[in-house]
Scaffold this motif. Structure first.
Motif, PDB file in Angstrom:
ATOM      1  N   THR A 184       5.750  -2.597   5.977  1.00 12.39           N
ATOM      2  CA  THR A 184       4.610  -2.147   6.797  1.00 12.39           C
ATOM      3  C   THR A 184       4.840  -2.608   8.235  1.00 12.39           C
ATOM      4  O   THR A 184       5.180  -3.769   8.467  1.00 12.39           O
ATOM      5  CB  THR A 184       3.280  -2.733   6.295  1.00 12.39           C
ATOM      6  N   GLU A 199       1.822   6.510   1.859  1.00 14.63           N
ATOM      7  CA  GLU A 199       0.635   5.667   1.747  1.00 14.63           C
ATOM      8  C   GLU A 199      -0.104   5.956   0.439  1.00 14.63           C
ATOM      9  O   GLU A 199      -0.248   7.107   0.024  1.00 14.63           O
ATOM     10  CB  GLU A 199      -0.293   5.895   2.935  1.00 14.63           C
ATOM     11  N   ARG A 212       0.818  -1.216   0.000  1.00 14.14           N
ATOM     12  CA  ARG A 212       0.000   0.000   0.000  1.00 14.14           C
ATOM     13  C   ARG A 212       0.848   1.260   0.000  1.00 14.14           C
ATOM     14  O   ARG A 212       0.334   2.360   0.237  1.00 14.14           O
ATOM     15  CB  ARG A 212      -0.940  -0.005   1.207  1.00 14.14           C
ATOM     16  N   SER A 213       2.126   1.125  -0.242  1.00  9.19           N
ATOM     17  CA  SER A 213       3.025   2.281  -0.200  1.00  9.19           C
ATOM     18  C   SER A 213       3.626   2.580  -1.558  1.00  9.19           C
ATOM     19  O   SER A 213       3.913   1.669  -2.345  1.00  9.19           O
ATOM     20  CB  SER A 213       4.168   2.042   0.799  1.00  9.19           C
TER      21      SER A 213
END
Length: 396
Positions: free
Chosen positions: A223, A176, A161-162
């Motif tokens: 994460t 993010e 998600r980055s």
């Protein structure tokens, strides 16, 4: 004559070897008076450039000329260590003081045309070596690598998600993203590594900031999904940790663990150093080594090695983070300690002769100059060097 005229007169006497011991002490008093700093600088420049009767001092010799005046005039107790002044040669002042066998050195830089950086004032050797720069390699969980110094600014990879974003040529940040790369394991680890002669900055997925010194690496999850935020360090790094009391930040190094709750600190953990040094600037950290746990307060430094007891002492905070601020700072450092820093930053090997000089060094030198400028400053102590390719030979 007024005091300014007298100061210029004393400088002339010194340069023509006609100064008496009493006059030399008078000159020293002018050098110690901060209010005469600018005047003495311009006066020395004018005397050297305008007087044909004076010795033929070249611009790159001004620094050594200044140190000769100081060395000859200063009594050992006159100036305390680290006294910062900008008199005479503001572009590159070498302040030398022999005190109990220690040598204090200070190389300062100016900004205007009259006070050019020292790298422009010292004639480079034919085999000179430039300083390090922004260099790092990012190793992803799948084993692929990215040369961060070669990558363009902007998004260089979508990971979980980055977004991995390079900023200003020297910073890798995890931001993010609404997108999700399903092929990436969100619990995977990345590793950022700097070579000798390299440095880089990193913003971790939790917002914590890390500055990596040369020959260092940090391994971290893409994460922070667990109960804590744990990373692995080799080498040296400065940390500014994003507060999160519910999820402590932990730095691990070969059995040593630093537990953090919102703080700023530096860890030097090179294999060739005698101990791991953890220096706390703000907040609080707990150093775990074997079965021992030591809580540090701001301004303290913990030293640990293998499973030996952790020692705690007051820290020289400026020395601990000098590298981050672009400076070499020495606090009664041996030549071996000095040369280890030079070796990492200039990517050179150091070779010692049959005997190792015993001098101790104090002071500061900027890290943005060629190695010849640094060695020129160090040679004030009587230690000499020979550069051959990527090797520096230390001569007693």
């Amino acid at each position: 004559m007024d005091n300014k005229e007298k100061a210029a007169h004393l400088l002339r006497l010194y340069l023509t070897n006609k100064i008496s011991s009493t006059e030399l002490n008078d000159l020293n008093r002018f050098l110690l008076d901060e209010s005469y700093a600018g005047y003495l600088q311009s006066a020395l420049s004018e005397l050297i450039e305008a007087s044909p009767a004076l010795p033929d001092y070249q611009e790159e010799e001004w620094e050594s000329l200044y140190q000769k005046i100081r060395h000859k005039a200063i009594k050992p107790h006159t100036i305390p260590p680290y006294k910062r002044r900008s008199w005479l040669i503001a572009a590159a002042t070498i302040m030398v003081m022999f005190t109990g066998g220690a040598v204090a050195l200070m190389l300062r830089s100016g900004n205007d045309k009259a006070s050019r950086p020292v790298a422009d004032r010292i004639k480079p050797a034919s085999n000179d070596i430039g300083p390090g720069g922004n260099k790092a390699t990012l190793t992803l969980a799948d084993g692929s690598t990215i040369d961060l110094d070669q990558a363009n600014n902007g998004t260089i990879r979508q990971q979980g998600r980055s977004q991995l974003v390079k900023v200003n040529g020297d910073l890798l940040a995890y931001k993010e993203s609404r997108q999700m790369n399903k092929e990436e394991d969100p619990n995977s680890f990345n590793k950022i590594s700097t070579p000798r002669g390299g440095k880089f900055q990193l913003v971790l997925p939790d917002g914590s900031k890390v500055w990596l010194n040369a020959a260092s690496s940090l391994t971290y999850p893409t994460t922070f999904a667990g109960k804590d935020r744990s990373v692995q360090l080799q080498g040296e790094a400065y940390f500014e940790i994003a507060p999160n009391a519910a999820k402590p930040f932990k730095v691990n190094h070969d059995g040593l663990q630093i537990e953090v709750l919102g703080t700023s600190f530096n860890i030097m953990a090179y294999k060739d150093e005698q101990a791991v040094r953890t220096t706390l600037l703000e907040g609080r950290i707990r150093v775990h080594n074997g079965g021992q746990a030591v809580l540090l307060s701001p301004g303290q430094q913990a030293r640990s090695k293998d499973n030996q007891p952790v020692s705690v002492a007051a820290a020289d905070l400026e020395e601990a983070v000098a590298w981050k601020n672009g400076v070499f700072r020495f606090n009664e450092s041996t030549i071996e300690e000095v040369m280890r820093q030079i070796s990492r930053w200039y990517d050179v090997d150091v070779v010692y002769g049959s005997s190792i000089p015993k001098d101790l060094f104090r002071g500061e030198i900027y890290r943005n100059v060629n190695v010849s400028a640094v060695l020129k400053v160090l040679e004030v102590s009587g230690v000499h060097f020979r550069v051959e390719g990527k090797k520096i030979f230390v001569l007693s």
